[in-house]
Design an enzyme around this catalytic site. Structure first.
Site, PDB file in Angstrom:
ATOM      1  CG  HIS A  46      56.603 -20.853 -30.264  1.00  0.00           C
ATOM      2  ND1 HIS A  46      56.578 -22.096 -31.114  1.00  0.00           N
ATOM      3  CD2 HIS A  46      56.292 -21.087 -29.225  1.00  0.00           C
ATOM      4  CE1 HIS A  46      56.215 -22.973 -30.194  1.00  0.00           C
ATOM      5  NE2 HIS A  46      56.312 -22.437 -29.017  1.00  0.00           N
ATOM      6  CD  GLU A  88      59.554 -20.436 -26.017  1.00  0.00           C
ATOM      7  OE1 GLU A  88      59.462 -21.427 -25.316  1.00  0.00           O
ATOM      8  OE2 GLU A  88      58.637 -19.774 -26.464  1.00  0.00           O
ATOM      9  CD  GLU A 126      54.248 -25.984 -28.380  1.00  0.00           C
ATOM     10  OE1 GLU A 126      54.081 -24.913 -27.986  1.00  0.00           O
ATOM     11  OE2 GLU A 126      55.526 -26.136 -28.897  1.00  0.00           O
TER      12      GLU A 126
END
Length: 410
Positions: free
Chosen positions: A36, A39, A116
């Site tokens: 992730h 990404e 996040e």
């Protein structure tokens, strides 16, 4: 690189997606979240396309872009006027092998990912409870780890971790290109050959072999009480077969079972728990049918006032036991098949939905033939198949989660 073109000429727009056969389940031990994290870092630019450069090009033509990571795949996509398809390919081919990272950029983006995680998980008790359920349901398999990663491991991720993962998994041999929209297949193939075919060959894609969990032989219960909780909740997670890991017919039956149990207001659980017994105000089911290994069948329910999650689960268990004895009505099974097949037909109306459907299935190991045969396999589900699917919801192998107000748990 496998290339799939799905023509749809109703508007002069294309969806361009690159799917990598890697996700958070490929994160090395101690490095959860690296798939992730990478990404995020993939948007930090190359020498040819510095950070923000491609985004400005897209904005100039009214295009859109995004990306996501799951346990099994990582995907990057753009939606643009058809004349900009080659530009998207050139960009994705460039950042597939030429990503430029420095320590300052990585450190800054790591803080973004930590923020996040704080926003979508650490600050939400229900999300933390589901995270704990998944870790308990998959204690050895890497899908028991959160896609975003454990906070203490995200904090250690650095530039070399990202580049090592990038070099191992980001190559045409490990990717699938899906183009849906107003595009001619031969023209797409020629553009792809010019963009992706120019990338020098790399090593063969890593074999996707993961540690498997032993069969669960006992019920596990997790209780989370928090001052932020104002509405208790019940969660129950079962590890079940997917379309890839299951025997023929198992995933189809589980998909239909999810619909019959909680797919709409006429479903069994809504009727019996919400309307008749009034012990719940809502109930839902999520079944992740596309996964390389065993997947998740998650039942969630909101208790009615003065009903505890534990009491609600006992009532849920009574309903499931009754269904094992009585089965589902033939009309309900027929209606479920109609609804499921219809929803797939409606997906044909959206090139984005089509690209997602094909990309996810192919990246997880299904074939084009599997996708085409899906409606027929759904129609073939029988009452006996549904009974076998119900047996997979045995509480003795489940993980139950109770979300409570802190005062109620005191």
């Amino acid at each position: 690189m496998q290339i799939v073109v799905i023509p749809d000429r109703r508007s002069p727009v294309v969806t361009h997606m690159v799917w990598y056969r890697t996700g958070s389940s490929e994160d090395p031990i101690g490095k959860s979240g690296i798939a992730h994290f990478l990404e995020h870092l993939m948007f930090k630019g190359t020498a040819m396309h510095p950070a923000g450069h491609f985004g400005k090009i897209l904005a100039g033509v009214g295009g859109q872009e995004n990306a996501f990571t799951s346990h099994d795949v990582t995907a990057y996509h753009q939606r643009v006027p058809k004349q900009n398809l080659a530009t998207c390919m050139a960009y994705e081919a460039d950042r597939m092998r030429n990503l430029v990272l420095d320590d300052a950029t990585v450190a800054s983006e790591r803080d973004v990912v930590l923020a996040e995680r704080g926003m979508i998980l650490d600050s939400k008790p229900a999300s933390l409870l589901q995270e704990a359920l998944e870790a308990a349901a998959f204690p050895a398999h890497p899908s028991g780890r959160p896609v975003i990663g454990w906070r203490h491991e995200i904090e250690t991720l650095g530039r070399e971790d990202a580049l090592a993962y990038y070099r191992r998994y980001y190559a045409p041999q490990n990717a699938i290109l899906v183009v849906a929209g107003d595009a001619e297949p031969q023209a797409v193939l020629e553009m792809a050959e010019a963009a992706y075919g120019a990338i020098p060959p790399s090593d063969a894609p890593p074999e996707r072999r993961r540690v498997q969990d032993p069969p669960a032989r006992m019920h596990r219960q997790i209780t989370l009480a928090d001052t932020q909780v104002h509405q208790p909740q019940l969660m129950r997670l079962h590890a079940v077969p997917s379309y890839i890991s299951g025997a023929p017919g198992e995933a189809e039956a589980l998909e239909m079972l999810a619909f019959l149990l909680a797919g709409d207001p006429t479903s069994v659980l809504h009727t019996r728990l919400v309307q008749e017994r009034k012990c719940a105000t809502s109930v839902g089911i999520s079944y992740w049918d596309t996964a390389i290994d065993r997947s998740r069948f998650l039942i969630t329910a909101t208790p009615a006032p003065d009903v505890s999650p534990e009491t609600l689960e006992h009532t849920l268990e009574d309903v499931l036991r009754d269904l094992l004895k009585t089965g589902f009505e033939a009309d309900a099974i027929k209606r479920a098949k109609t609804q499921l097949v219809a929803s797939a037909l409606y997906a044909l109306d959206s090139q984005v939905s089509l690209a997602n459907w094909y990309g996810m299935a192919l990246a997880c190991g299904m074939t084009l033939e599997d996708i085409a045969a899906w409606p027929v396999r759904i129609e073939a589900v029988t009452a006996e198949h549904l009974h076998d699917a119900l047996l997979k919801l045995d509480r003795r192998s489940a993980v139950s989660g109770y979300l409570l107000e802190a005062a109620a748990a005191a």
